[in-house]
Design an enzyme around this catalytic site. Sequence first.
Site, PDB file in Angstrom:
ATOM      1  N   GLU A   1       4.495  -1.437   1.045  1.00 44.81           N
ATOM      2  CA  GLU A   1       5.772  -1.421   1.770  1.00 44.81           C
ATOM      3  C   GLU A   1       6.524  -0.169   1.356  1.00 44.81           C
ATOM      4  O   GLU A   1       6.168   0.473   0.379  1.00 44.81           O
ATOM      5  CB  GLU A   1       6.630  -2.643   1.386  1.00 44.81           C
ATOM      6  CG  GLU A   1       6.020  -3.988   1.680  1.00 44.81           C
ATOM      7  CD  GLU A   1       6.771  -5.104   0.947  1.00 44.81           C
ATOM      8  OE1 GLU A   1       7.866  -4.830   0.410  1.00 44.81           O
ATOM      9  OE2 GLU A   1       6.253  -6.225   0.880  1.00 44.81           O
TER      10      GLU A   1
ATOM     11  N   LYS B   1       9.587   1.645  -0.463  1.00 43.95           N
ATOM     12  CA  LYS B   1      10.508   1.279  -1.539  1.00 43.95           C
ATOM     13  C   LYS B   1      11.896   1.706  -1.094  1.00 43.95           C
ATOM     14  O   LYS B   1      12.239   2.886  -1.120  1.00 43.95           O
ATOM     15  CB  LYS B   1      10.130   1.979  -2.849  1.00 43.95           C
ATOM     16  CG  LYS B   1      11.039   1.534  -3.984  1.00 43.95           C
ATOM     17  CD  LYS B   1      10.710   2.178  -5.297  1.00 43.95           C
ATOM     18  CE  LYS B   1      11.581   1.631  -6.412  1.00 43.95           C
ATOM     19  NZ  LYS B   1      12.985   1.337  -6.059  1.00 43.95           N
TER      20      LYS B   1
ATOM     21  N   ARG C   1      18.866  -4.211  -4.629  1.00 43.58           N
ATOM     22  CA  ARG C   1      17.980  -5.371  -4.624  1.00 43.58           C
ATOM     23  C   ARG C   1      18.830  -6.633  -4.563  1.00 43.58           C
ATOM     24  O   ARG C   1      19.832  -6.744  -5.281  1.00 43.58           O
ATOM     25  CB  ARG C   1      17.149  -5.365  -5.900  1.00 43.58           C
ATOM     26  CG  ARG C   1      16.157  -6.490  -6.044  1.00 43.58           C
ATOM     27  CD  ARG C   1      14.788  -6.078  -5.584  1.00 43.58           C
ATOM     28  NE  ARG C   1      13.819  -7.163  -5.689  1.00 43.58           N
ATOM     29  CZ  ARG C   1      12.929  -7.284  -6.672  1.00 43.58           C
ATOM     30  NH1 ARG C   1      12.901  -6.392  -7.645  1.00 43.58           N
ATOM     31  NH2 ARG C   1      12.059  -8.275  -6.671  1.00 43.58           N
TER      32      ARG C   1
ATOM     33  N   ARG D   1      20.085  -8.090  -8.941  1.00 45.29           N
ATOM     34  CA  ARG D   1      19.062  -8.144  -9.980  1.00 45.29           C
ATOM     35  C   ARG D   1      19.682  -8.359 -11.348  1.00 45.29           C
ATOM     36  O   ARG D   1      19.087  -8.934 -12.231  1.00 45.29           O
ATOM     37  CB  ARG D   1      18.326  -6.801  -9.966  1.00 45.29           C
ATOM     38  CG  ARG D   1      16.890  -6.913 -10.220  1.00 45.29           C
ATOM     39  CD  ARG D   1      16.337  -5.538 -10.363  1.00 45.29           C
ATOM     40  NE  ARG D   1      16.652  -5.033 -11.690  1.00 45.29           N
ATOM     41  CZ  ARG D   1      16.351  -3.842 -12.126  1.00 45.29           C
ATOM     42  NH1 ARG D   1      15.754  -2.996 -11.304  1.00 45.29           N
ATOM     43  NH2 ARG D   1      16.637  -3.462 -13.350  1.00 45.29           N
TER      44      ARG D   1
ATOM     45  N   GLU E   1      16.185  -6.046   0.132  1.00 42.90           N
ATOM     46  CA  GLU E   1      17.041  -4.925  -0.237  1.00 42.90           C
ATOM     47  C   GLU E   1      18.251  -4.918   0.684  1.00 42.90           C
ATOM     48  O   GLU E   1      18.092  -4.962   1.906  1.00 42.90           O
ATOM     49  CB  GLU E   1      16.236  -3.624  -0.063  1.00 42.90           C
ATOM     50  CG  GLU E   1      16.820  -2.439  -0.766  1.00 42.90           C
ATOM     51  CD  GLU E   1      16.294  -2.294  -2.206  1.00 42.90           C
ATOM     52  OE1 GLU E   1      15.533  -3.166  -2.663  1.00 42.90           O
ATOM     53  OE2 GLU E   1      16.679  -1.313  -2.857  1.00 42.90           O
TER      54      GLU E   1
ATOM     55  N   ARG F   1       6.475  -7.419 -15.117  1.00 46.51           N
ATOM     56  CA  ARG F   1       5.120  -7.704 -15.585  1.00 46.51           C
ATOM     57  C   ARG F   1       4.140  -6.747 -14.926  1.00 46.51           C
ATOM     58  O   ARG F   1       4.255  -6.459 -13.744  1.00 46.51           O
ATOM     59  CB  ARG F   1       4.726  -9.146 -15.251  1.00 46.51           C
ATOM     60  CG  ARG F   1       5.515 -10.131 -16.065  1.00 46.51           C
ATOM     61  CD  ARG F   1       5.202 -11.552 -15.684  1.00 46.51           C
ATOM     62  NE  ARG F   1       6.197 -12.452 -16.256  1.00 46.51           N
ATOM     63  CZ  ARG F   1       6.145 -12.924 -17.499  1.00 46.51           C
ATOM     64  NH1 ARG F   1       5.139 -12.616 -18.276  1.00 46.51           N
ATOM     65  NH2 ARG F   1       7.086 -13.712 -17.951  1.00 46.51           N
TER      66      ARG F   1
ATOM     67  N   LYS G   1       5.537   0.166  -8.311  1.00 45.43           N
ATOM     68  CA  LYS G   1       6.322   1.079  -7.484  1.00 45.43           C
ATOM     69  C   LYS G   1       5.751   2.477  -7.678  1.00 45.43           C
ATOM     70  O   LYS G   1       5.421   2.870  -8.800  1.00 45.43           O
ATOM     71  CB  LYS G   1       7.810   1.014  -7.835  1.00 45.43           C
ATOM     72  CG  LYS G   1       8.158   1.220  -9.282  1.00 45.43           C
ATOM     73  CD  LYS G   1       9.654   1.048  -9.506  1.00 45.43           C
ATOM     74  CE  LYS G   1       9.983   1.070 -10.985  1.00 45.43           C
ATOM     75  NZ  LYS G   1      11.380   0.763 -11.267  1.00 45.43           N
TER      76      LYS G   1
END
Lengths: 530, 339
Positions: free
Chosen positions: A226, A228, A233, A248, A276, A393, A399
Amino acid sequence: MKRFADLFSRLDQTTRTNAKVEALATYFAEAPESDRLWTIALLSHRRPKRTVTTTRLREWAAERANVPLWLFEEAYPIVGDLAETIALILPDPSQDSDLPLTHWIGEVRALAALDETARKARVLAAWDRLDRTERFLFNKLITGGFRMGVSQKLMTRALSRATGVPEPDLAHRLMGDWTPESTSYEGLILTPDPSADLSKPYPFYLAYQLDEGPEALGDPALWAAERKWDGIRGQLILRGAEHHLWSRGEDLMTDRFPELARLIDFVPQGTVMDGEVLAFRDDAPLTFNALQKRIGRKTVPKKLLAEAPVILMAYDLLEWEGEDIRAAPYAERRATLESLVRPLPAEAPIRLSPLVDFDGWDRLAAERERSRELCAEGVMLKRLDSPYRDGRRKGDWWKWKVDPLTVDAVMVYAQQGAGRRANLFTDFTFAVWSGGDLVPFTKAYSGLTDEEFRRITSWVRRNTLERYGPVRAVKPEHVFEIAFEGIQESTRHKSGVALRFPRMARWRHDKPPGEANTLEDLRAMLAAYG
Amino acid sequence: MSEPLLIFTDRGICCPAGGFYIDPWRPVERAVITHGHADHARPGHSSYLATENAAPVMRHRLGDIRLETARYAEQRRIGDVTVSFHPAGHVPGSAQVRVERAGEVWVVSGDYKTADDGFCEPWEPVRCHAFVTECTFGLPVFKWRPQAEVVADLHAWWRANALDGRFSVIGAYALGKAQRVLAALNSSAGPILTHGAVEATNEVARAQGLPLPPTVRVTPETDLKAYPGALVVAPPSALGSPWMRRFGPASTGFASGWMALRGIRRRRAADRGFVLSDHADWDGLNAAIAATGAERVFVTHGYTQIFCRWLSEQGYDAAIVETEYEGESLDAPAEEEAA
């Protein structure tokens, strides 16, 4: 307070993760339950309401330490932390005490109901009964901004070790809108009631940066890509005829983006989406500069609502028909999300973050190069079979950001840092050429190694041309590559431009100052990317 | 009116009537040196005068220099002035320089510390009309705890690490601080290892009769298994360098006045900071200045603007003097690292 101060010292005195988890787990097993709950709250950035202004605290501390206020104010930026400055400057306590953390939080909260004279007496009495570390912590309770070198992830791990509750469950239980006043250790951690808090968000899954290329990820067919997006966020929660938007950082942003309230009319209850928040007009995202005007505003004037309306660019579905579906594979969650968002009319303030079509990594690399023209920061890679996990993680989400913009600039001013960097020159101003003049255009503080900061500090001391208070003009001799994420026009800066996230990418020992970039180069970048 | 007893030039602090400079940073004919640290005793002068106890370190650092020595309080006639050295309590041999002409007395303190560390000659107040002082830690947030308490913390840390089967590595300035720490240790607590730069100064110190515990210099051949749970004393820059790898997952600490600030300790990513400085703290500076009885005070290095303003408000005739002294640095000049 001694037990809490001891925990703080043990956390502060080691850089080893295991030692930190061990110290916390022991504390969670042994401390009184109310102290445990407050510790969890403090470590997840929840603090008692501020009951004393920092102005008063400074005055009282200076008075108690018998130094003029100006001297206190000079020392503060050098120490870099108000709570610490006060703890250090006060004379030693005349009494000893060992009351629990919860008692001192009670003291802080009780200040709210007192008049100023009584407040001062209570604070001075507390300072006189606490040693340096305890005092520092007490001040932190008042001023907030508690940082103990422990991430929420690490705290969750320790709590899991102490209670036997699995980490992902704890991570979820610790999210959202609770305070130690509104719940108990038992109710929050051990036997939670899921229906008690309709606004409770799920932990965000955070991606790691892909530093090399994506080739190491193996077969491209196992991955989805996708854009970024360069916005904020957000996790959108629709439950019980209410909507909540979480950042976030676990801030509720619902009221800052009122246009998203209309989603209640389009999306069924029992839905939680990850996406987003983007300024979006004429079916295309606006630059981050447009959204930036809305950040920090609790209420939004009409004009701004019209200029920079927002949508949710949805990219994941965490709850559907009231069920937590985070364990389902990405491909399945994505398919459900598509079936939900696709049929919605254009007036609904939501879009589906499109998949980037690619058949091989080369193709994706080419797509990534287009990011800036699409107002994106790069591409995201998500494993098709991955669950929606919690926290940062490695492995399933990556990204892959575009390379930053860069200019080579000459260092012209230097200033000493504060806190961690108090005896180093770390804050620099950089300039580019305009004809024969150097025009300052940005400051930068980060990007060098400690060793490089030490070297430049020693150089600055020997090459100061003039001093303006704490700022020193230095010989225009050193060239640095300044990296940044964006550029916009600015009337507040002499250069006419303002940079986003500027930092020192490299010390260009190989470049003489005459070869640094020019103001024309910056203007060309502004025209291309502004 | 005659010229001042001392003037401040771009070569250093100059005594025109005596024809010498005190701790000059550019080459001069005649240099009077307060102590052997690199920012005070520089190479290139034609002749040096220092205390007997500062001489060994200066010779070690500067090689074959023309060096005359004097005992503390011994009066020397130089040109039209009388010069004498008085203990500064900074490092062994460190001195304040007293200059007198016709009853007018100026004192240049160099670097100094007022608390007795049991290792170097304790600081003594010297009455004077004008006092040239450092102010490395000239802020009221710097207040040192008694050395015995800090050393007790250090032993507790060492003991805990030894029980964990780990080395304790402490970063301390190789020239002075490291020896002060060593001298304060209880050597029966366990084996003590040293980095080469520290051991080089240890040898100089032992040769001049300073009491240091037994130490073992770490070389590539050293069998570290023979020294389980040892304390390792190294220059600050060695911590975090490849040199550290041989010690495995060691616990690290620094001994410095800067460790009083949490932020600085965190930047250095050390487990522990032991607040031990060879410079005076806030109360020490103020007490020292008061004890001189001086009306005029010149501040050389440290938080000069702030400290000068404070002194002016206390009624002193205070001024800032630009020098090239550096005060307490966690980072020794390259010269010492290589030694």
